[in-house]
Design a protein around this motif. Structure first.
Motif, PDB file in Angstrom:
ATOM      1  N   VAL A 435      -6.529   7.257  -2.830  1.00 56.63           N
ATOM      2  CA  VAL A 435      -6.671   6.308  -1.728  1.00 56.63           C
ATOM      3  C   VAL A 435      -7.287   7.011  -0.520  1.00 56.63           C
ATOM      4  O   VAL A 435      -8.181   6.480   0.135  1.00 56.63           O
ATOM      5  N   LEU A 555      -9.064  -1.581  -2.203  1.00 52.04           N
ATOM      6  CA  LEU A 555      -7.886  -0.728  -2.381  1.00 52.04           C
ATOM      7  C   LEU A 555      -6.602  -1.558  -2.271  1.00 52.04           C
ATOM      8  O   LEU A 555      -5.530  -1.016  -2.061  1.00 52.04           O
ATOM      9  N   LEU A 575      -2.558  -0.173   3.679  1.00 52.46           N
ATOM     10  CA  LEU A 575      -2.929   0.170   2.305  1.00 52.46           C
ATOM     11  C   LEU A 575      -1.688   0.432   1.480  1.00 52.46           C
ATOM     12  O   LEU A 575      -0.714   0.982   1.988  1.00 52.46           O
TER      13      LEU A 575
END
Lengths: 729, 109
Positions: A435, A555, A575
């Motif tokens: 990520v 994501l 995220l």
């Protein structure tokens, strides 16, 4: 050889990164030797390994750089910003050389421009930089002077014991003389200075109050502990300082040298271990440190030197040792390098293990195998532990990608004549390495936007009544299974009107269309909208906010924006911590099962007309008097059959960021470890689904895209009510 | 403590008896100050001191200091064995010995 070369390149790159960090920090804190030492070590290590691998041109270049750094260390030259700038250029140049090594074969000669750059940089060090500063050296010296002790008492091989008895000593039944008498048993008293501390002339003399101090020069082979024990009785009534002889200092320094580098110890512990200080001296110094009003506290070493219990040289040696151990351990802890592919395989296997264990659980309940139950419960716990650990392996702190921006900020500041301060917080927050890597580009874009378009020039800022120096903040923190990254500035902010005008001009919205503030702000994420007229070198090259948004959404994250004109802009990125395995909440609709990420579930409400009512007309559900937009999954996925009145429906309230919505489901099936399997490109455009997983029973369950569903629910509710209901305010 | 003035001189002669310790210093001081108003030289005979401790030593140093402050000669004579030993231990013999006025400068030699 190729493999070894890769290690060299990788290590050098890490060191250069550290060096850049240290150099930038050095500018802010020129007195902090840590940064200087770190930069020096980095260059030194690169030079060393370059020598081993035979990259002579790196050795030739790094050697003079190292020399310059060493001169700064020795206070032979001052650290002014031109020197830092030069060092930064050198760092870049070394990075280029390393790049060349990484890309070319070993036989390739060094390109001419690289060689010329080496020469010009090294020439610059001679011409532009100031020569040796004698003055600084002289200024440094006083700090090294020994603590003030009567000079006539100072001899090479004698202990110096200083005793200052407090007023109540006699009343407590202590006779100071007896301690000195006892000292005779341990060695030879070379000199005693008996001092009557004078009371102030106006103070009446009290013969029962002790005013005696002693300075004793003592010759003994006993160790410090033994000597200190003589006075252990008097500890409460006397300030005792025992300064070992010079010859002992050497002994302590040698002992410190021999301390193994396996364990990082506190400075006090190290001094205690070699016998340079006693436990009570250390306790006293620690106490003194605690009671200091000013912050930050003075270092313990300095306090011990000031209290005259240990020589500065010994403390310095201990600090050097501590540093060496620290960097040794840092190196050791960095030394395991694992191929990311292997980690990926491990995580895939763990995923399969999770599914297998869920499947076993299903079989057990199906066949009622109570005797296996305990064993499987135990195994499930272990699997969960393995899962968490495996995922942890890929977790890295986000700070590394943050600190890259310090250089960007520095460069932009000088290039555009702006004064910008970068404030970084929460850099220790961890998230999945994959990520982090994918976050770098969007983050760079956003920071550059803030620097380019956000922060105004000092003149503009002063006219607006703000300080000339603009601030860009990077912050990160964890929030319910997600990492939140905030990029905020105190710059110009976004002009809502001009965004709207632009959007109307390119036909994105109709001129009569009513829009909330938040909706207008969100227009910035639409393709083709860039408010800045001219593009600069850094940003505005057609890579718009729409790309940022798309990258973040890829994501499974979200990006939000808030801006106030002339106050600044704040962008919030949310995220998921990992892309591999999550804790899910399993719900059922008809014969289908769906997974909701557990961290996003706020509450579940079972069928109960008293608690909540559906208002299908207006598309919201009233829960304990609160109106929430909702989506009925059966309708949304157009499942065959109808919910009918016989089905007992339940509510799952989910939250994404600041927005909430309710999902109407038919069964609440409980928690489920969920291995996320991507659906593949064909399903990319599916609404409301973010992936799939395999359940213990072997069935496939879809993972709901909660962010998308929440937005849809809000949209439905709004379109019926013609005004915003909730959430995105 | 016996205190008398030497005939034909303003010098106060003091003879300490018994012990000179924490138990007696306060009384000794009170008695001394009744007679010695820090106006005349002082001569202290220590031959009869049977015992001395740190408080006693401090007492002597205090008197010495008061003499110095008032520019009066203070001298200690005939130290008994216990006094001698203690002064030696604390390297004070030189400072307290002799009958001349002992200045602080001389004491630190």
């Amino acid at each position: 050889m190729e493999e070894v070369k890769q290690i060299f390149v990788q290590e050098a790159e890490e060191l250069l990164e550290q060096m850049e960090d240290a150099l930038l920090s050095m500018e802010d804190a020129p007195d902090d030797d840590d940064y200087l030492n770190c930069a020096f070590r980095a260059v030194h290590t690169i030079k060393g390994s370059a020598g081993i691998f035979g990259y002579q041109f790196i050795v030739d270049f790094t050697h003079p750089v190292e020399t310059e750094l060493d001169r700064v260390r020795k206070r032979e030259r001052t650290l002014e910003s031109s020197l830092v700038a030069w060092l930064l250029q050198c760092k870049d140049h070394i990075a280029n050389q390393i790049q060349f090594i990484a890309q070319q074969g070993d036989t390739e000669p060094l390109p001419k421009e690289l060689a010329e750059r080496s020469d010009s940089l090294l020439d610059a060090s001679q011409i532009n930089l100031q020569p040796v500063m004698q003055k600084t050296e002289a200024q440094q010296l006083p700090a090294q002077v020994e603590p003030e002790l009567p000079l006539e008492l100072h001899r090479q091989n004698n202990w110096l014991i200083s005793l200052d008895f407090k007023a109540d000593t006699f009343r407590h039944g202590l006779d100071p003389m007896s301690f000195i008498h006892y000292l005779h048993g341990l060695g030879e008293i070379a000199q005693v200075m008996t001092i009557l501390r004078e009371s102030k002339p106006d103070e009446s003399i009290d013969p029962e109050s002790c005013q005696l101090s002693f300075r004793i020069e003592f010759i003994s082979t006993a160790n410090k502990q033994t000597i200190a024990e003589v006075f252990s009785f008097a500890e409460d009534d006397c300030d005792i300082r025992i300064l070992p002889p010079q010859s002992k200092q050497q002994h302590y320094i040698e002992l410190l040298h021999q301390v193994p580098q396996t364990q990082l110890q506190q400075l006090g512990e190290m001094l205690l271990q070699v016998g340079a200080v006693t436990q009570s001296e250390l306790d006293k110094a620690l106490q003194a440190q605690q009671h200091q009003a000013e912050l930050p506290h003075r270092p313990i070493g300095e306090i011990l030197v000031n209290q005259q219990v240990v020589h500065r040289a010994v403390v310095d040696e201990a600090i050097t040792k501590q540093d060496a151990t620290r960097s040794h351990m840092a190196r050791a802890s960095r030394s395991i390098r694992v191929d990311p592919l292997k980690l990926g395989q491990l995580i895939n296997l763990v995923g399969e293990l999770v599914i297998a264990s869920a499947s076993m659980r299903t079989q057990i309940s199906k066949h009622g195998l109570t005797e296996v139950d305990e064993a499987v419960t135990n195994m499930e716990r272990l699997v969960e532990g393995i899962r968490d650990n495996a995922l942890q392996l890929r977790m890295v702190p986000i700070g590394d990608s943050f600190s890259r921006f310090r250089r960007v900020v520095r460069d932009v500041s000088s290039e555009q004549g702006k004064e910008i301060e970068l404030m970084i917080s929460g850099g220790e927050s961890e998230l999945d390495k994959s990520v982090v890597e994918k976050l770098n580009d969007p983050l760079t874009h956003l920071v550059r936007n803030a620097l380019d378009h956000g922060i105004e020039t000092p003149q503009e800022r002063i006219i607006k009544g703000k300080s000339a120096r603009g601030t860009v903040k990077l912050n990160a923190f964890h929030e319910s299974g997600h990492i939140v990254v905030e990029i905020s500035d105190d710059g110009a902010g976004l002009n809502l009107e001009s965004i709207r005008r632009k959007a109307e001009a390119i036909g994105l919205v109709r001129s009569d269309q009513p829009m909330t503030r938040q909706e207008i702000l969100r227009l910035i994420f639409e393709p083709g909208l860039s408010t800045k007229q001219e593009a600069t070198r850094l940003s505005g090259r057609g890579v718009g906010m729409d790309v940022v948004k798309r990258n973040i959404e890829a994501l499974r994250g979200s990006v939000d924006l808030d801006s106030e004109i002339d106050q600044g802009t704040k962008i919030t990125i949310r995220l998921p911590l990992t892309l591999a395995i999550i804790d899910g909440f399993l719900v059922g609709v008809g014969r289908e099962s769906y997974i909701i990420p557990l961290s996003l579930v706020e509450e579940c409400v079972e069928f109960n007309r008293g608690t909540w009512q559906l208002d299908s007309q207006n598309n919201f559900v009233s829960l304990r008097g609160e109106a929430l937009p909702f989506i009925r999954l059966r309708d949304f996925f157009a499942l065959p059959g109808s919910a009918g009145t016989s089905v007992r429906e339940s509510l799952v309230v989910v939250r994404f960021g600041r927005k909430r919505a309710a999902l109407v489901v038919e069964e609440l099936l409980g928690e489920q470890q969920t291995v996320i399997k991507p659906l593949g490109a064909v399903f990319d455009h599916l609404q409301g689904i973010s992936g799939a997983t395999v359940l213990g029973s072997g069935d496939v369950a879809l993972i709901l895209d909660i962010r998308g569903l929440v937005d849809l629910a809000i949209e439905y509710a709004r379109s019926d009510l013609h005004e915003p209901v909730l959430g995105s305010a | 403590m016996r205190i008398r003035t030497e005939p034909g001189s303003d010098r106060l002669q003091v003879n300490i008896e018994d012990e000179l310790t924490i138990y007696t210093v306060a009384d000794n001081r009170a008695t001394l100050l009744e007679q010695w108003h820090q106006e005349c030289p002082l001569e202290m005979d220590l031959s009869d001191v049977s015992e001395i401790d740190s408080a006693g030593i401090q007492w002597l140093l205090q008197i010495l200091l008061e003499g110095e402050r008032n520019q009066l000669s203070v001298s200690f004579i005939n130290p008994s064995q216990p006094v001698k030993e203690s002064l030696e231990l604390l390297h004070l013999t030189h400072r307290l010995s002799g009958s001349a006025m002992v200045s602080s400068r001389a004491a630190e030699e």
